[in-house]
Design a protein around this motif. Structure first.
Motif, PDB file in Angstrom:
ATOM      1  N   SER A 130      71.472  75.847  10.935  1.00 17.02           N
ATOM      2  CA  SER A 130      72.655  75.451  10.170  1.00 17.02           C
ATOM      3  C   SER A 130      73.781  75.246  11.170  1.00 17.02           C
ATOM      4  O   SER A 130      73.646  75.558  12.358  1.00 17.02           O
ATOM      5  CB  SER A 130      73.027  76.527   9.144  1.00 17.02           C
ATOM      6  OG  SER A 130      73.340  77.743   9.791  1.00 17.02           O
TER       7      SER A 130
ATOM      8  N   THR B 141      82.444  71.124   0.862  1.00 18.72           N
ATOM      9  CA  THR B 141      81.413  70.737   1.816  1.00 18.72           C
ATOM     10  C   THR B 141      81.750  71.150   3.244  1.00 18.72           C
ATOM     11  O   THR B 141      80.877  71.178   4.108  1.00 18.72           O
ATOM     12  CB  THR B 141      81.188  69.216   1.785  1.00 18.72           C
ATOM     13  OG1 THR B 141      82.455  68.570   1.996  1.00 18.72           O
ATOM     14  CG2 THR B 141      80.624  68.788   0.444  1.00 18.72           C
ATOM     15  N   ASP B 142      83.022  71.428   3.509  1.00 13.20           N
ATOM     16  CA  ASP B 142      83.402  71.916   4.834  1.00 13.20           C
ATOM     17  C   ASP B 142      84.814  72.489   4.748  1.00 13.20           C
ATOM     18  O   ASP B 142      85.446  72.440   3.700  1.00 13.20           O
ATOM     19  CB  ASP B 142      83.331  70.808   5.878  1.00 13.20           C
ATOM     20  CG  ASP B 142      82.890  71.339   7.246  1.00 13.20           C
ATOM     21  OD1 ASP B 142      83.149  72.537   7.513  1.00 13.20           O
ATOM     22  OD2 ASP B 142      82.302  70.589   8.017  1.00 13.20           O
ATOM     23  N   GLY B 161      78.897  73.561   1.862  1.00 17.59           N
ATOM     24  CA  GLY B 161      79.213  73.727   3.274  1.00 17.59           C
ATOM     25  C   GLY B 161      80.532  74.436   3.427  1.00 17.59           C
ATOM     26  O   GLY B 161      81.207  74.758   2.448  1.00 17.59           O
ATOM     27  N   ARG B 180      74.477  75.351   0.443  1.00 16.55           N
ATOM     28  CA  ARG B 180      74.709  75.650   1.849  1.00 16.55           C
ATOM     29  C   ARG B 180      76.073  76.302   1.975  1.00 16.55           C
ATOM     30  O   ARG B 180      76.780  76.478   0.993  1.00 16.55           O
ATOM     31  CB  ARG B 180      74.657  74.380   2.712  1.00 16.55           C
ATOM     32  CG  ARG B 180      73.256  73.849   2.950  1.00 16.55           C
ATOM     33  CD  ARG B 180      73.264  72.668   3.885  1.00 16.55           C
ATOM     34  NE  ARG B 180      71.924  72.169   4.137  1.00 16.55           N
ATOM     35  CZ  ARG B 180      71.104  72.648   5.061  1.00 16.55           C
ATOM     36  NH1 ARG B 180      71.500  73.642   5.831  1.00 16.55           N
ATOM     37  NH2 ARG B 180      69.900  72.143   5.240  1.00 16.55           N
ATOM     38  N   GLY B 181      76.437  76.607   3.204  1.00 21.30           N
ATOM     39  CA  GLY B 181      77.750  77.193   3.437  1.00 21.30           C
ATOM     40  C   GLY B 181      77.689  78.708   3.551  1.00 21.30           C
ATOM     41  O   GLY B 181      76.625  79.324   3.396  1.00 21.30           O
TER      42      GLY B 181
END
Lengths: 309, 254
Positions: A130, B141-142, B161, B180-181
């Motif tokens: 990741s 997402t980020d 993310g 994710r993240g």
């Protein structure tokens, strides 16, 4: 010119354009960072024989590293960015990724040219990897048996200079080695340079090609081999009384760093038993960077005028 | 720097997505005052609710209790917004870059669907921090969200993310449907049964965040002497590859 009884030859070291990368390695202890650094810079003495020249530049305190752990910086020099990228991927992948507790970061964040390293090594993670994007940089987290290996996606590459050198001509082996060791100790205090050979010293200076073996790209430099003095067909460059010669090769991120290192090295190497300090060159035909020993042996700021032509 | 001060409190929320460096930076003072805001169904001028000092800048400072002011920093890509007080719903929603700092409490949907930048709320926060809006697939997402106090339900809902740091812990369903993240909690939090324990360790990558956050006055533990993070992966109901990192001291104290 003389310095404490040592003759400084009026000649110059001839050096070449190269590309360099700086790798910052951190670990849970300075010892493990050094282990990784030593492993990564092994077999990297000559770009001709090893495809890269590398060495440990400096120890870094926790305040100087991205993750706040103790570490060190490594400089790698190659002929071009593509070749340097391949060496970075090989060496970070085999010597740093595998070393316990380490992480690996770019040490040239301002370099305009960037090459992908972590972005390729991430494939070792087999899609279990990741990443994190922080302050404009991507960091890959690759799961390993011990925990995680963190490596920056891209590393900076900049123009650099390789092949600065000085030759220490001494009355015997012990004197040459003592002077070379002193020079190495002084030169390693300079940031921005590495001395890629074992212990910073090379005893096997070479000439381009060979007289008798056509497939050799480099062979022994008989002009500086004491045991060949007087042999028919051998032109010697050794003054009387010289029985051992050692060379120090220095690669640097810029001219100023190499000059500083060579100045410190010359100053330290002028010891009892040393007869002469000179440098290797190819008549100025191959490398565009010339480091005149007389300039470097003078106090900073004083430069000898060019001789009349 | 341009400085805004809220003139008075109101009951009906004010929709003020113009409070963004991207919009304000190129404007003169008079142009900033004329920017449109929506109070209920009525379009008003920004100066109707704020005193405004200075010309446009990437630095915006806002004083007052802005708990009823929505969409601060929406879609922002650069610059810095400093809120001296509370902030209303949708703070930093769709944000792509820059920094938002709130000295008081936040509300629901902080950093919803953000894709970059940094949001710090010193106090408590509402639900759905970093989440996806209803009908959307991915949440944030980020980027990074740091909440100093307690966060309500569904922090990191459908997160894809980025990083959320929960210094004061969270209520229910943290990380639900995240793919994710990273969600870091410095206090024990109730975990969904679809998160599986992986290991206990001190991630090196958190040290990068620790250094970044330390510059902003936020401290997160990273040294092994103090404890370690329990890593949980999920949400397995998706199945997702996200992670929850829950700090645990060696003596078990939070």
């Amino acid at each position: 010119m003389e310095r404490r009884g040592v003759r400084i030859v009026d000649t110059f070291a001839e050096a070449f354009d190269m590309r360099a990368a700086r790798v910052v390695i951190t670990a849970s202890s300075p010892a493990w960072a050094r282990t990784a650094g030593q492993s990564m810079t092994g077999f990297a003495t000559s770009v001709i024989g090893c495809k890269v020249e590398a060495g440990i530049e400096a120890d870094l305190s926790p305040a100087d590293t991205p993750d706040g752990r103790a570490g060190l910086s490594v400089l790698l020099f190659g002929f071009d960015a593509a070749g340097l990228t391949a060496r970075l991927v090989d060496r970070v992948g085999q010597a740093v990724l595998t070393c316990p507790t380490t992480a690996c970061f770019d040490g040239l964040p301002d370099a305009a040219e960037r090459v992908v390293v972590g972005g390729l090594l991430r494939h070792f993670g087999d899609r279990y990897q990741s990443s994190k994007f922080l302050d404009g940089q991507r960091y890959w987290r690759i799961p390993v048996m011990e925990g995680e290996f963190v490596v920056q996606e891209t590393f900076g590459v900049q123009k650099a200079i390789g092949g600065g050198n000085m030759l220490i001509l001494a009355k015997d082996q012990a004197s040459a080695l003592a002077a070379a060791e002193a020079a190495v100790e002084a030169m390693r205090k300079i940031r921005g340079v590495i001395l890629p050979f074992p212990g910073g010293i090379v005893r096997a200076g070479s000439k381009v090609g060979a007289k008798r073996y056509k497939n050799m790209t480099a062979s022994t430099n008989e002009a500086y081999c004491p045991t060949l003095r007087g042999r028919p067909g051998v032109h010697t460059e050794l003054p009387d009384g010289v029985n051992s010669v050692l060379e120090i090769v220095v690669d640097g991120l810029d001219r100023a760093a190499i000059e500083s290192a060579m100045r410190a090295g010359i100053e330290a190497a002028c010891m009892p038993g040393v007869i002469e300090i000179t440098a290797g060159n190819y008549g100025g035909k191959l490398g565009k960077h010339h480091f005149r020993l007389h300039d470097l042996a003078l106090p900073v700021g004083r430069v000898l005028p060019d001789p009349p032509s | 720097m341009v400085k805004l001060t809220l003139k008075e409190q109101f009951t009906v929320p004010l929709e003020a997505e113009v409070l963004s460096p991207d919009l304000i930076a190129p404007l003169k003072n008079a142009e900033i005052k004329a920017l449109p805001v929506y109070h209920g169904k009525r379009q008003r001028r920004l100066e109707d609710y704020f005193t405004i000092e200075g010309d446009g800048s990437d630095e915006i400072e806002i004083d007052g209790d802005l708990a009823k002011v929505k969409w601060i920093g929406r879609h922002m890509t650069r610059g810095r917004i400093l809120v001296n007080g509370n902030a209303g719903m949708h703070l930093g929603a769709y944000m792509k870059g820059g920094t938002i700092e709130v000295s008081g409490n936040g509300s629901d949907w902080i950093g919803a669907e953000m894709s970059g930048g940094f949001i710090r709320v010193r106090g408590n926060a509402g639900g759905q921090a970093g989440a996806a809006y209803r009908g959307s697939l991915p949440g944030m997402t980020d980027g990074t969200i740091v909440i100093g106090g307690l966060v309500r339900d569904f922090a990191g809902l459908q997160m894809k993310g980025g990083t959320i740091v929960l210094i004061g812990g969270a209520e229910l369903r943290t990380g639900a449907w995240m793919t994710r993240g990273t969600i870091v909690s410095l206090r024990p939090i109730p975990l969904l049964p679809t998160f599986a324990y992986a290991s206990t360790y001190n991630p090196v990558f958190l040290r990068l965040y620790a250094r970044r956050l330390a510059a902003l006055g936020v401290t997160i533990p990273v040294e092994e002497q103090g404890g370690a993070y329990e890593r949980y992966t999920g949400d397995a109901s998706i199945p997702g590859k996200g992670e929850l990192l829950v700090w645990k001291t060696w003596n078990g104290a939070a």
